[in-house]
Scaffold this active site. Structure first.
Site, PDB file in Angstrom:
ATOM      1  N   LYS A  38      12.698  72.211  64.111  1.00 55.06           N
ATOM      2  CA  LYS A  38      12.624  73.427  63.155  1.00 55.06           C
ATOM      3  C   LYS A  38      12.320  73.257  61.580  1.00 55.06           C
ATOM      4  O   LYS A  38      12.499  71.936  61.235  1.00 55.06           O
ATOM      5  CB  LYS A  38      14.020  74.337  63.488  1.00 55.06           C
ATOM      6  CG  LYS A  38      15.320  73.533  62.869  1.00 55.06           C
ATOM      7  CD  LYS A  38      15.537  73.551  61.379  1.00 55.06           C
ATOM      8  CE  LYS A  38      16.945  72.898  61.100  1.00 55.06           C
ATOM      9  NZ  LYS A  38      16.804  72.637  59.699  1.00 55.06           N
TER      10      LYS A  38
ATOM     11  N   ASP B  23      23.672  74.458  63.800  1.00 56.55           N
ATOM     12  CA  ASP B  23      22.268  74.704  64.180  1.00 56.55           C
ATOM     13  C   ASP B  23      21.821  74.943  65.695  1.00 56.55           C
ATOM     14  O   ASP B  23      20.958  75.240  65.803  1.00 56.55           O
ATOM     15  CB  ASP B  23      21.279  73.597  63.672  1.00 56.55           C
ATOM     16  CG  ASP B  23      21.283  73.502  62.010  1.00 56.55           C
ATOM     17  OD1 ASP B  23      21.697  74.189  61.439  1.00 56.55           O
ATOM     18  OD2 ASP B  23      20.603  72.643  61.636  1.00 56.55           O
TER      19      ASP B  23
HETATM   20  O1  C5P Z   1      27.709  71.924  61.851  1.00 56.86           O
HETATM   21  P1  C5P Z   1      27.198  70.634  61.492  1.00 56.86           P
HETATM   22  O2  C5P Z   1      28.047  69.662  62.299  1.00 56.86           O
HETATM   23  O3  C5P Z   1      25.830  70.528  61.970  1.00 56.86           O
HETATM   24  O4  C5P Z   1      27.244  70.199  60.144  1.00 56.86           O
HETATM   25  C1  C5P Z   1      27.039  69.113  59.538  1.00 56.86           C
HETATM   26  C2  C5P Z   1      27.896  68.959  58.138  1.00 56.86           C
HETATM   27  O5  C5P Z   1      27.096  69.860  57.266  1.00 56.86           O
HETATM   28  C3  C5P Z   1      29.025  69.521  58.121  1.00 56.86           C
HETATM   29  O6  C5P Z   1      30.065  68.865  58.369  1.00 56.86           O
HETATM   30  C4  C5P Z   1      29.217  70.111  56.833  1.00 56.86           C
HETATM   31  O7  C5P Z   1      29.336  68.967  55.809  1.00 56.86           O
HETATM   32  C5  C5P Z   1      27.863  70.321  56.390  1.00 56.86           C
HETATM   33  N1  C5P Z   1      27.484  71.902  56.545  1.00 56.86           N
HETATM   34  C6  C5P Z   1      28.007  72.906  55.527  1.00 56.86           C
HETATM   35  N2  C5P Z   1      27.624  74.144  55.780  1.00 56.86           N
HETATM   36  C7  C5P Z   1      26.911  74.450  56.791  1.00 56.86           C
HETATM   37  C8  C5P Z   1      26.263  73.727  57.786  1.00 56.86           C
HETATM   38  C9  C5P Z   1      26.675  72.333  57.682  1.00 56.86           C
HETATM   39  O8  C5P Z   1      28.795  72.449  54.679  1.00 56.86           O
HETATM   40  N3  C5P Z   1      26.666  75.992  56.827  1.00 56.86           N
END
Ligand code: C5P
Length: 274
Positions: A9, A133
């Protein structure tokens, strides 16, 4: 056996609104799948096994594919084991959502293999437990995402667009980029207005994570400038980087330190995978 594409994406625009009490950031972003794809091959078998064409990727529980398998089984009480081969083309640490896409593709594939015991809504809910995501990759390919990224407003396909995705040798860690973000210094753009502009055919491209990525990896500032100097009309980092998507016609050297992909938007039909 099931063999499925797992698309990357780009974030056509990405606005960060605030830091939340749970440590995530509230965002508003237009996500679009592109035809740069990994491939997953799944077989029912008597023991779980994940193999991957990229030796740098973990094939243990840290791989989001196996997290998706586990979660699907917990949710459905289905006990069957599965053998999965993952053929990687999407670069890592690039802001292209490769790992999240692989997890979403696995959830979709498991649901197909067992005759769809889980609704699309619940599949997205399971996806959100794996990563912010992941639900997007269960949409039809174009969505305005809010919350921490997991809340989708699904949209009709956008007009076709060709772009070059260019990634420097260095990758970026998503949590590290978020940690370097100074939300108070971001320009107060209205993401709903940006969305309306996109829909009316006057796209605006921006990414609030770019300045944080430049702090973590200052060489990206010159990298972006070189792409603009090469003739591209728009150059913007995707997600938390380090890849950039470029519009227009740029002439880039065949540089071994970068990866370069010519891509188009891709969308799927309801009930049909990519
Ligand atoms: O949700 P995911 O595990 O992919 O996110 C990875 C990291 O990215 C989270 O631990 C956080 O530090 C950061 N993140 C964030 N805000 C979001 C998505 C991700 O701070 N909306």
């Amino acid at each position: 056996m099931l063999k499925l594409l797992s698309p990357a994406k780009v974030n056509l625009f990405l606005r960060i609104l605030r830091k939340r009490d749970d440590g995530y950031h509230e965002l508003a972003s237009l996500f679009q799948t592109i035809d740069l794809c990994d491939t997953l091959e799944l077989h029912l078998t008597d023991r779980d096994c994940l193999t991957c064409s990229d030796p740098d990727l973990p094939t243990d529980e840290n791989n989001l594919v196996l997290k998706a398998v586990r979660l699907f089984r917990q949710h459905t009480n289905i006990k069957a084991s599965i053998k999965i081969h993952l053929e990687k083309k999407i670069p890592q640490q690039a802001g292209l959502g490769g790992g999240s896409s692989n997890a979403a593709t696995t959830l979709w594939a498991m649901n197909e293999l067992f005759d769809r015991p889980v609704s699309q809504t619940d599949l997205k809910r399971l996806g959100a437990e794996i990563g912010s995501d992941v639900p997007f990759f269960l949409s039809c390919g174009t969505a305005y995402c809010t919350g921490r990224g997991e809340q989708l407003r699904e949209l009709s396909p956008l007009p076709p667009m060709q772009m070059s995705i260019i990634k420097p040798r260095e990758g970026l860690s998503t949590p590290l980029v978020y940690r370097n973000l100074d939300v108070a210094s971001l320009p107060p753009r209205d993401p709903e207005m940006a969305l309306a502009q996109f829909i009316s055919g006057k796209p605006v491209f921006f990414n609030d994570l770019e300045s944080a990525a430049f702090k973590v990896l200052p060489s990206l500032i010159d990298f972006k400038q070189n792409l603009l100097d090469a003739g591209f009309s728009t150059v913007l980092m995707s997600g938390s980087g380090s890849s950039f998507f470029c519009l227009g016609n740029g002439v880039i050297n065949n540089d071994m330190t970068t990866q370069h992909y010519k891509v188009r938007f891709t969308n799927r039909l309801i009930n049909v995978w990519y």
